[in-house]
Design an enzyme around this catalytic site. Sequence first.
Site, PDB file in Angstrom:
ATOM      1  N   CYS A  80      24.894  55.596 110.920  1.00 27.49           N
ATOM      2  CA  CYS A  80      23.526  55.155 110.649  1.00 27.49           C
ATOM      3  C   CYS A  80      23.207  55.192 109.154  1.00 27.49           C
ATOM      4  CB  CYS A  80      22.546  55.983 111.470  1.00 27.49           C
ATOM      5  SG  CYS A  80      21.001  55.124 111.681  1.00 27.49           S
ATOM      6  N   ARG A 123      12.910  46.261 111.793  1.00 29.46           N
ATOM      7  CA  ARG A 123      13.944  47.197 112.213  1.00 29.46           C
ATOM      8  C   ARG A 123      14.746  46.588 113.354  1.00 29.46           C
ATOM      9  NH1 ARG A 123      13.382  52.182 109.847  1.00 29.46           N
ATOM     10  NH2 ARG A 123      15.034  53.063 111.136  1.00 29.46           N
ATOM     11  N   HIS A 127      24.483  55.180 117.325  1.00 28.46           N
ATOM     12  CA  HIS A 127      24.264  56.591 117.630  1.00 28.46           C
ATOM     13  C   HIS A 127      24.050  56.707 119.134  1.00 28.46           C
ATOM     14  CE1 HIS A 127      20.036  55.318 116.822  1.00 28.46           C
ATOM     15  NE2 HIS A 127      19.771  56.130 117.816  1.00 28.46           N
TER      16      HIS A 127
END
Lengths: 467, 249
Positions: free
Chosen positions: B97, B131, B197
């Site tokens: 990330c 995002r 993740h």
Amino acid sequence: MRRLAGFIANASGWLSRRLGRGGGTTLPGVVLLKLRPHALAEYAADLHHGSILVSATNGKTTTTRLLAAATRVAGYHVVTNTEGSNLERGIAAALLKGANGAEVGLFEVDEAALTSVAASTQPQVVVLMNLFRDQLDRYGELETLVDKWRDLLDDLAAQHEPPMLVLNADDPNIAALGRDRDNVVWFGVDDTSHAVAHLAHAADATMCRNCGAPLEHTVVLVGHLGHWHCPNCDATRPSPTISATQIALTPSGQHITVRYPTNAGPPITMTIDSPLPGLHNSYNIVAAFAASWAIAARTQRPQDVDAVARVIAETKPAFGRGEIISIDDKRIQLLLAKNPTGVNQNVRTLLNSPGELHVLVLLNDRTADGQDVSWIWDVDWEPLRPRLASLTLGGDRAWDLALRFQYGGFDMDKIKVAPDPSNALDIALNDTLPGQTLHALPTYTAMIDLRRVLTQRGYTAAYWSDE
Amino acid sequence: MNAAYTVRLCHLYPEMMNIYADRGNIAVFRQRLAWRDIALEITEIGLGDIVDPGQHDLYYLGGGQDRDQNLVAKDLAANAATLQAAADAGAAQLYVCGGIQLAGHQYVTADGTSLPGLGILDLVTEAGATRLIGDLVIDATIEGTTQRVVGYENHAGRTRLGASCVPLGRVVSGHGNDGESGNEGAVLNHVIGTYLHGPLLPKNPWLADLLLGWALEHRYGQDVALRPLEDAVEARAHTAAIGRAGVRR
């Protein structure tokens, strides 16, 4: 036109219930806001004493319920959204339903929705309790949320009549929001006997918002809440006006002593027995006392403090927040599992129960739960390890839970996995002996699922929720 | 445990770079080694700490909030040469990330500020207007083996790869590095960067063992074999997560 919009919106809720579409508590709000986008402001303007907003990551539902009881016993005609959604539509629905003659609007507000709700409702009192890391896919980073709240409080301070702020002195981020502001009522927990040794894993609010230096905690109570100061500047935990000075936690609740100011003379102390378990609920209780004091001050109405204390003591856990349901000769305690801080408190509550533990954890990844399930790795489940007699895992992501416990060193022979909530409940109850309690920790939608199963089996009354 | 072998893990900035349950990845390293009677020794590096050159076989850097990531980016410069030398010497490195962004040449933030990265992976990252959030499923190829890897992504950065590193895999479902190229992550020798993740390793034990194998190879040469594990729970979670992501097997 406003009455027509209200009529249509109300009819939609009635129709939804008639058609068995469930709930109908929030739909009228959706319809109302579609028909009249400014309806929230219009209805809120009718409230004689205005609105009170309660927001936090954890505890807003319970605190709003406590405060609803406290304001009602004080004689206010209150409209509240404790049974519906905490977004704009839920508040609109509540106002629509309770608009006739209500003097006070008391609303639990989603953290991310607070800015827009506050802009519409022009609140008289704003209660901000805590911010913890939660559903990063929905809320984004904690820092960003704190910045938004700061901007909101700046805007509110510029209002003609700025609201009173009821703020948690023990959360460094919330305390920073109240720094150098007027009209702040601080609350906190002064009793340090329940301190834990460390900040929670992946704790937030570890840096000073005033100067950026790492904060020092002398006492850690819940997550990053506690007694703190900045070693580098003058930022420090404000001394709370209203505080919990003594707390004794029991498996079925707590004895809590609250210090409360009086208009003339020294503060008084009151001790109540509350059925709300855990230190996190101590914060909810003291927040409700503080907000109740702020409302009395703002409306200049004298308060019967004993009556307030009595109704706060009588308030039972909210839906799924420690509520206990009897199932024949066994019991289920429902403890909503929302985020690492909340679940860590649930784990502490479980450890406070005597004997071996039977636990059911249900993990869903739907919108209201947060689709990203990585947070289960930030929960400190490990203290349960030596106390577990059985552990059942269910929900859409039951196998993710199984991995979490496997890599946490749990005995996999004691763990059973059943994604279907009904099966999981059967397995967990089968392992629970007569007279024992099954502790169920479901995420939000899993709790709705579990509740539906329990209702179908005749153990609880129906509960509608649209969120 | 009286372990004959020990893997030395350098965990970079765990106090600040832990936003997506990165400790799950560390737990997987520890347990999968323990099940094979191999010890794990962890050194945690914080702000201002200097990484001991040549003393670690495995390096891990997770993701953080913007403010923390900016602080770490500045601090990393002092350790860049050591980490580069370790990568050159074949030590395993995993950047997740925010980690993959810091492992590249630079990260350009939303306000146009350029933060220099380690430069270990040949990539650059620029903040996007939106995002990229959601389940992420990829087909990852390393050393000629392709495996389906599943996790979750939540990042504003758009990462573009340079000529000298290849993607970790191709996106099956989700956004990946930039939402356009169909690439996810980056690999260069024993260095892996990824936006996955969830955390990454529990549901993808193949990647965990690959990294641990590289780490053992770095310390002891080729002769430490990792005994295969049953991985039954891992397989169930992997399958369930792919199903929840809406991907048919």
